[in-house]
Design a protein around this motif. Structure first.
Motif, PDB file in Angstrom:
ATOM      1  N   LYS A 271      45.675   4.566  35.446  1.00 18.14           N
ATOM      2  CA  LYS A 271      46.648   4.642  34.353  1.00 18.14           C
ATOM      3  C   LYS A 271      48.051   4.273  34.832  1.00 18.14           C
ATOM      4  O   LYS A 271      48.891   3.851  34.055  1.00 18.14           O
ATOM      5  CB  LYS A 271      46.675   6.059  33.756  1.00 18.14           C
ATOM      6  CG  LYS A 271      45.478   6.390  32.892  1.00 18.14           C
ATOM      7  CD  LYS A 271      45.545   7.827  32.408  1.00 18.14           C
ATOM      8  CE  LYS A 271      46.767   8.084  31.564  1.00 18.14           C
ATOM      9  NZ  LYS A 271      46.833   9.476  31.083  1.00 18.14           N
TER      10      LYS A 271
ATOM     11  N   PHE B 186      51.110  17.276  36.519  1.00 14.37           N
ATOM     12  CA  PHE B 186      51.554  17.406  35.134  1.00 14.37           C
ATOM     13  C   PHE B 186      52.814  18.257  35.094  1.00 14.37           C
ATOM     14  O   PHE B 186      53.137  18.975  36.045  1.00 14.37           O
ATOM     15  CB  PHE B 186      50.460  18.053  34.278  1.00 14.37           C
ATOM     16  CG  PHE B 186      49.905  19.325  34.856  1.00 14.37           C
ATOM     17  CD1 PHE B 186      50.558  20.534  34.679  1.00 14.37           C
ATOM     18  CD2 PHE B 186      48.745  19.301  35.617  1.00 14.37           C
ATOM     19  CE1 PHE B 186      50.064  21.699  35.236  1.00 14.37           C
ATOM     20  CE2 PHE B 186      48.242  20.463  36.182  1.00 14.37           C
ATOM     21  CZ  PHE B 186      48.899  21.661  35.989  1.00 14.37           C
TER      22      PHE B 186
ATOM     23  N   THR C 133      44.965  14.466  28.771  1.00 13.65           N
ATOM     24  CA  THR C 133      46.299  14.200  29.305  1.00 13.65           C
ATOM     25  C   THR C 133      47.117  13.546  28.200  1.00 13.65           C
ATOM     26  O   THR C 133      46.753  12.489  27.686  1.00 13.65           O
ATOM     27  CB  THR C 133      46.255  13.255  30.523  1.00 13.65           C
ATOM     28  OG1 THR C 133      45.673  12.011  30.149  1.00 13.65           O
ATOM     29  CG2 THR C 133      45.441  13.874  31.643  1.00 13.65           C
ATOM     30  N   ASP C 134      48.195  14.218  27.832  1.00 13.44           N
ATOM     31  CA  ASP C 134      49.066  13.727  26.771  1.00 13.44           C
ATOM     32  C   ASP C 134      48.269  13.317  25.539  1.00 13.44           C
ATOM     33  O   ASP C 134      48.502  12.255  24.931  1.00 13.44           O
ATOM     34  CB  ASP C 134      49.921  12.561  27.276  1.00 13.44           C
ATOM     35  CG  ASP C 134      50.910  13.019  28.343  1.00 13.44           C
ATOM     36  OD1 ASP C 134      51.329  14.193  28.286  1.00 13.44           O
ATOM     37  OD2 ASP C 134      51.247  12.219  29.227  1.00 13.44           O
TER      38      ASP C 134
ATOM     39  N   PHE D  82      43.077   8.492  36.595  1.00 12.61           N
ATOM     40  CA  PHE D  82      44.517   8.778  36.531  1.00 12.61           C
ATOM     41  C   PHE D  82      45.308   7.731  37.314  1.00 12.61           C
ATOM     42  O   PHE D  82      46.353   7.265  36.888  1.00 12.61           O
ATOM     43  CB  PHE D  82      44.809  10.169  37.093  1.00 12.61           C
ATOM     44  CG  PHE D  82      44.646  11.264  36.084  1.00 12.61           C
ATOM     45  CD1 PHE D  82      45.652  11.573  35.187  1.00 12.61           C
ATOM     46  CD2 PHE D  82      43.475  11.990  36.027  1.00 12.61           C
ATOM     47  CE1 PHE D  82      45.500  12.578  34.253  1.00 12.61           C
ATOM     48  CE2 PHE D  82      43.310  12.995  35.096  1.00 12.61           C
ATOM     49  CZ  PHE D  82      44.322  13.290  34.203  1.00 12.61           C
TER      50      PHE D  82
ATOM     51  N   SER E 212      50.345   6.203  35.824  1.00 15.08           N
ATOM     52  CA  SER E 212      51.355   7.239  35.606  1.00 15.08           C
ATOM     53  C   SER E 212      51.293   8.248  36.743  1.00 15.08           C
ATOM     54  O   SER E 212      50.228   8.751  37.087  1.00 15.08           O
ATOM     55  CB  SER E 212      51.103   7.962  34.283  1.00 15.08           C
ATOM     56  OG  SER E 212      52.008   9.027  34.114  1.00 15.08           O
TER      57      SER E 212
ATOM     58  N   PHE F  78      49.061  18.615  30.161  1.00 14.69           N
ATOM     59  CA  PHE F  78      47.654  18.659  30.538  1.00 14.69           C
ATOM     60  C   PHE F  78      47.013  19.798  29.749  1.00 14.69           C
ATOM     61  O   PHE F  78      47.403  20.958  29.899  1.00 14.69           O
ATOM     62  CB  PHE F  78      47.531  18.902  32.044  1.00 14.69           C
ATOM     63  CG  PHE F  78      46.136  18.779  32.591  1.00 14.69           C
ATOM     64  CD1 PHE F  78      45.294  17.760  32.187  1.00 14.69           C
ATOM     65  CD2 PHE F  78      45.665  19.687  33.537  1.00 14.69           C
ATOM     66  CE1 PHE F  78      44.021  17.636  32.695  1.00 14.69           C
ATOM     67  CE2 PHE F  78      44.387  19.575  34.057  1.00 14.69           C
ATOM     68  CZ  PHE F  78      43.559  18.538  33.634  1.00 14.69           C
TER      69      PHE F  78
ATOM     70  N   HIS G 197      45.408  17.447  39.560  1.00 13.28           N
ATOM     71  CA  HIS G 197      46.162  16.657  38.606  1.00 13.28           C
ATOM     72  C   HIS G 197      47.643  17.025  38.641  1.00 13.28           C
ATOM     73  O   HIS G 197      48.001  18.172  38.882  1.00 13.28           O
ATOM     74  CB  HIS G 197      45.619  16.865  37.182  1.00 13.28           C
ATOM     75  CG  HIS G 197      44.232  16.346  36.997  1.00 13.28           C
ATOM     76  ND1 HIS G 197      43.111  17.089  37.256  1.00 13.28           N
ATOM     77  CD2 HIS G 197      43.785  15.134  36.590  1.00 13.28           C
ATOM     78  CE1 HIS G 197      42.026  16.367  37.023  1.00 13.28           C
ATOM     79  NE2 HIS G 197      42.411  15.182  36.613  1.00 13.28           N
TER      80      HIS G 197
ATOM     81  N   LYS H 271      52.749  11.207  36.783  1.00 10.56           N
ATOM     82  CA  LYS H 271      52.688  12.592  36.314  1.00 10.56           C
ATOM     83  C   LYS H 271      52.481  12.626  34.799  1.00 10.56           C
ATOM     84  O   LYS H 271      53.141  11.918  34.053  1.00 10.56           O
ATOM     85  CB  LYS H 271      53.953  13.351  36.680  1.00 10.56           C
ATOM     86  CG  LYS H 271      53.932  14.816  36.254  1.00 10.56           C
ATOM     87  CD  LYS H 271      55.164  15.550  36.736  1.00 10.56           C
ATOM     88  CE  LYS H 271      55.143  15.785  38.225  1.00 10.56           C
ATOM     89  NZ  LYS H 271      56.254  16.666  38.665  1.00 10.56           N
ATOM     90  N   THR H 272      51.548  13.467  34.367  1.00 13.26           N
ATOM     91  CA  THR H 272      51.283  13.671  32.951  1.00 13.26           C
ATOM     92  C   THR H 272      52.284  14.683  32.401  1.00 13.26           C
ATOM     93  O   THR H 272      52.625  15.643  33.079  1.00 13.26           O
ATOM     94  CB  THR H 272      49.848  14.202  32.760  1.00 13.26           C
ATOM     95  OG1 THR H 272      48.931  13.213  33.210  1.00 13.26           O
ATOM     96  CG2 THR H 272      49.568  14.522  31.311  1.00 13.26           C
ATOM     97  N   HIS H 273      52.725  14.475  31.161  1.00 16.09           N
ATOM     98  CA  HIS H 273      53.641  15.444  30.559  1.00 16.09           C
ATOM     99  C   HIS H 273      52.889  16.728  30.218  1.00 16.09           C
ATOM    100  O   HIS H 273      53.272  17.807  30.661  1.00 16.09           O
ATOM    101  CB  HIS H 273      54.279  14.867  29.295  1.00 16.09           C
ATOM    102  CG  HIS H 273      55.147  15.843  28.573  1.00 16.09           C
ATOM    103  ND1 HIS H 273      56.333  16.316  29.091  1.00 16.09           N
ATOM    104  CD2 HIS H 273      54.986  16.484  27.373  1.00 16.09           C
ATOM    105  CE1 HIS H 273      56.875  17.179  28.257  1.00 16.09           C
ATOM    106  NE2 HIS H 273      56.076  17.316  27.205  1.00 16.09           N
TER     107      HIS H 273
END
Length: 216
Positions: A49, A102, A73-74, A46, A51, A57, A100, A53-55
């Motif tokens: 990547k 999200f 993730t997304d 993660f 990012s 999960f 995580h 925060k994931t939109h």
């Protein structure tokens, strides 16, 4: 080696909690114990990547006595895991969610193995998670019966029916007979647990080993 300089100041590395505490300003450390190394690797992925925060999960679960788990993730598959019990499955999911970031969480489960499924559904609903049930038959075509993780991947990618309320725990006769069969195998043919004990095992009140011990 901890004595070597990091390639860059943004290098991601995994160490023990003590190593991370002593070298917290070096790079981007991730603490891990031996039993949580897989989650530490996921955290590193993660971080790579980039990012924060994931939109969405999404966790897919192939229900049964040894649930398979897959998480996305997304829409991107991150990893899968085979757990050995309902209890381990719940702890793994809790840990994944804790580690995580999200905006939205969705848990999708297969409809198979009603007692195991319902125990997982109730555990997730009690924590306020969004749960959907997916038609298990759509996930198992061409699969080996033991490919729980592969089935979990398919479950995670299929839309299901939203579950809003806690469900009743009522083992089926088929599940009771299967547990009795497994008790014979586990005890090497010495005993067959009663239907009452089998129901307690199905409800999570006893382990299969504890049920066998009660009559030996």
């Amino acid at each position: 080696s901890l004595s070597d300089a990091l390639p860059t100041k943004d290098t991601i590395w995994v160490g023990t909690a003590d190593e991370v505490a002593l070298n917290a300003t070096e790079g981007r450390p991730i603490a891990a114990a031996l039993e949580s190394i897989n989650l530490a690797v996921e955290a590193a992925i993660f971080a790579l990547k980039g990012s924060s925060k994931t939109h969405r999960f999404t966790i897919g679960i192939d229900t049964g006595p040894r649930p398979g788990i897959a998480w996305f993730t997304d829409g991107v598959l991150i990893d899968t895991m085979q757990t050995e019990s309902i209890e381990q499955c719940i702890k793994t999911i809790d840990s994944l969610i804790e580690h995580h970031k999200f905006q939205h969480l969705l848990i999708r489960m297969g409809k198979g193995s009603p007692s195991h499924r319902n125990r997982l559904v109730n555990a997730m609903l009690r924590q306020g998670y969004v749960v959907e049930l997916v038609d298990e038959r759509k996930t198992s075509r061409g699969l080996n019966r033991n490919q729980h993780s592969v089935s979990a991947i398919r479950i995670a990618t299929l839309a299901g029916e939203r579950i809003w309320e806690l469900v009743e725990l009522q083992p089926t006769e088929g599940e009771v007979k299967e547990l009795q069969r497994r008790s014979r195998i586990k005890s090497q043919g010495r005993v067959t647990i009663s239907s009452d004990l089998a129901r307690k095992v199905a409800l999570g009140e006893l382990t299969l080993e504890e049920a066998i011990d009660e009559i030996t």
